[in-house]
Write a protein that holds these residues in place. Structure first.
Motif, short mmCIF file in Angstrom:
data_model
loop_
_atom_site.label_atom_id
_atom_site.label_comp_id
_atom_site.label_asym_id
_atom_site.label_seq_id
_atom_site.Cartn_x
_atom_site.Cartn_y
_atom_site.Cartn_z
N ALA A 1 13.92 -10.76 41.02
CA ALA A 1 14.30 -12.01 40.44
C ALA A 1 13.10 -12.93 40.68
N LYS A 2 12.30 -13.73 39.85
CA LYS A 2 11.41 -14.69 40.40
C LYS A 2 11.70 -15.91 39.71
N LEU B 1 9.97 -19.61 38.38
CA LEU B 1 8.80 -20.39 38.24
C LEU B 1 9.12 -21.64 37.50
N LYS B 2 8.95 -22.85 38.18
CA LYS B 2 9.65 -24.22 37.42
C LYS B 2 11.13 -23.93 37.03
N ASN B 3 11.54 -24.04 35.96
CA ASN B 3 12.74 -23.88 35.46
C ASN B 3 13.17 -22.55 34.79
N THR B 4 12.30 -21.49 35.07
CA THR B 4 12.55 -20.50 34.38
C THR B 4 12.81 -19.23 35.18
N VAL B 5 13.95 -18.51 34.94
CA VAL B 5 14.12 -17.11 36.02
C VAL B 5 13.54 -15.96 35.18
N MET B 6 12.74 -15.15 35.83
CA MET B 6 12.50 -13.83 35.37
C MET B 6 13.24 -12.65 36.12
N ILE B 7 13.90 -11.91 35.41
CA ILE B 7 14.82 -10.74 36.11
C ILE B 7 14.11 -9.47 35.58
N GLU B 8 13.88 -8.58 36.68
CA GLU B 8 13.22 -7.41 36.07
C GLU B 8 14.33 -6.24 36.84
N MET C 1 1.70 -10.93 45.16
CA MET C 1 2.82 -11.64 45.51
C MET C 1 2.76 -12.90 46.43
N SER C 2 1.48 -13.42 45.98
CA SER C 2 1.26 -14.86 46.54
C SER C 2 2.14 -15.82 45.99
N GLY C 3 1.49 -17.05 45.90
CA GLY C 3 2.30 -18.34 45.62
C GLY C 3 2.32 -18.59 43.93
N LEU C 4 2.27 -17.43 43.41
CA LEU C 4 2.38 -17.52 41.84
C LEU C 4 3.72 -18.00 41.36
N PHE C 5 4.73 -17.69 42.20
CA PHE C 5 6.20 -18.00 41.76
C PHE C 5 6.61 -19.08 42.77
N ASP C 6 7.69 -19.76 42.32
CA ASP C 6 8.14 -20.82 43.36
C ASP C 6 9.09 -20.04 44.19
N ASN C 7 9.70 -18.99 43.90
CA ASN C 7 10.49 -18.16 44.55
C ASN C 7 10.94 -16.84 44.00
N GLU C 8 11.14 -15.84 45.08
CA GLU C 8 11.33 -14.42 44.42
C GLU C 8 12.18 -13.74 45.48
N MET C 9 12.80 -12.79 44.87
CA MET C 9 13.69 -11.85 45.67
C MET C 9 13.90 -10.47 45.21
N LYS C 10 13.87 -9.43 46.18
CA LYS C 10 14.04 -8.06 45.58
C LYS C 10 15.34 -7.46 46.19
N LEU C 11 15.99 -6.62 45.25
CA LEU C 11 17.09 -6.17 45.51
C LEU C 11 17.23 -4.26 45.31
N GLU C 12 17.60 -3.53 46.10
CA GLU C 12 17.72 -2.16 45.76
C GLU C 12 18.88 -1.65 46.23
N PHE C 13 19.68 -1.01 45.59
CA PHE C 13 20.80 -0.23 45.67
C PHE C 13 21.07 0.88 45.15
N SER C 14 21.99 1.69 45.54
CA SER C 14 22.43 3.01 45.02
C SER C 14 22.96 2.81 43.63
N SER C 15 22.67 3.82 42.59
CA SER C 15 23.22 3.82 41.20
C SER C 15 24.67 4.15 41.19
N LYS C 16 25.44 3.14 41.87
CA LYS C 16 27.10 3.53 41.74
C LYS C 16 27.61 2.34 41.06
N SER C 17 28.50 2.73 40.11
CA SER C 17 29.00 1.66 39.28
C SER C 17 29.82 0.42 40.02
N SER C 18 30.27 0.84 41.04
CA SER C 18 30.88 -0.30 42.19
C SER C 18 29.86 -1.12 42.30
N ASN C 19 28.55 -0.99 42.46
CA ASN C 19 27.60 -2.11 42.54
C ASN C 19 27.09 -2.88 41.64
N GLU C 20 27.81 -2.85 40.52
CA GLU C 20 27.29 -3.68 39.30
C GLU C 20 28.00 -5.03 39.62
#
Lengths: 81, 154
Positions: free
Chosen positions: B71-72, B74-81, B1-20
């Motif tokens: 979500a990460k 890199l330049k102008n590309t976003v990668m979402i997992e 998780m070093s400088g491979l990407f320009d920016n990144e974030m992580k999000l974890e939440f309960s599997s409730k439909s209200s969180n969509e």
């Protein structure tokens, strides 16, 4: 969602104003089916003019209502999408 | 998780439909730094909504669980997992087919993966039965033309 019913033409107008996702669809479906049972309309018009977001759950909901209307021998159509 | 990407974030939440809504709005806010158009942002929001909905109704079958989004940029590309540790997909090829749904009784349209495929540039689905599913999507945000602004100003 705003519900309008035109008695003369037996027309149910549903103006949807929320973001339509899986969460809302569960609520919307119940409300719409209630209105259908209440009025037994000849036609339903969905107004999506004020909808800013919709995903596949919304498609499923509309197709589901279309099937319901067919089942009771009526028609539904999408307005101005 | 070093400088491979320009920016990144992580999000974890309960599997409730209200969180969509929370999930897609958060990802959209993160992507906003790439200055996407309204259309590009709508594409990403819809794809994220589909992926998260899948985790909740298929992965966890409306039972309790944790949905994870990384979500990460890199330049102008976003990668979402988007991943869950739910039941997994038996046949990924089948699941990707337009109009196919394993939950026809729930009035699903079967368009989830098709929408993710068409709104994003790339999609990869990894799934192990009993362990969970991970969907990785990529989209390049087109850089805005600088001279367009200049013409307007001139």
């Amino acid at each position: 969602m705003n519900v309008k019913y035109n008695e003369k033409d037996k027309l149910l107008l549903l103006e949807i104003t929320e973001e339509i996702d899986h969460h809302l669809v569960d609520i919307l479906r119940r409300k719409i089916d209630n209105e259908i049972t209440r009025y037994m309309p000849r036609k339903i018009i969905f107004d999506f003019n004020n909808v800013s977001f919709m995903d596949s759950a919304g498609i499923g909901m509309v197709i589901g209502r279309y099937k319901t209307m067919n089942m009771i021998g009526r028609k539904s159509r999408n307005d101005k999408c | 998780m070093s400088g491979l990407f320009d920016n990144e974030m992580k999000l974890e939440f309960s599997s409730k439909s209200s969180n969509e809504a929370f999930a897609r709005i958060t990802v959209a806010a993160f992507v906003a730094q790439l200055d996407p158009t309204i259309e590009e942002l709508a594409d990403i929001k819809t794809a994220v909504s589909e992926a998260v909905t899948n985790c909740i109704i298929h992965g966890y079958e409306n039972k309790e669980g944790i949905v994870k989004i990384i979500a990460k940029i890199l330049k102008n590309t976003v990668m979402i997992e988007v991943s869950d540790t739910g039941k997994g997909i038996e046949n990924v090829e089948m699941a990707r087919k337009p109009l196919y749904t394993s939950k026809a009784n729930l009035e699903r349209s079967g368009m989830g993966f098709t929408i993710m495929e068409s709104f994003m540039d790339e999609i990869d689905i990894q799934s192990v039965l009993g362990l969970g599913t991970k969907v990785i999507m990529k989209k390049a945000i087109k850089p805005k033309e600088e001279d367009e602004e200049e013409t307007k100003l001139g």
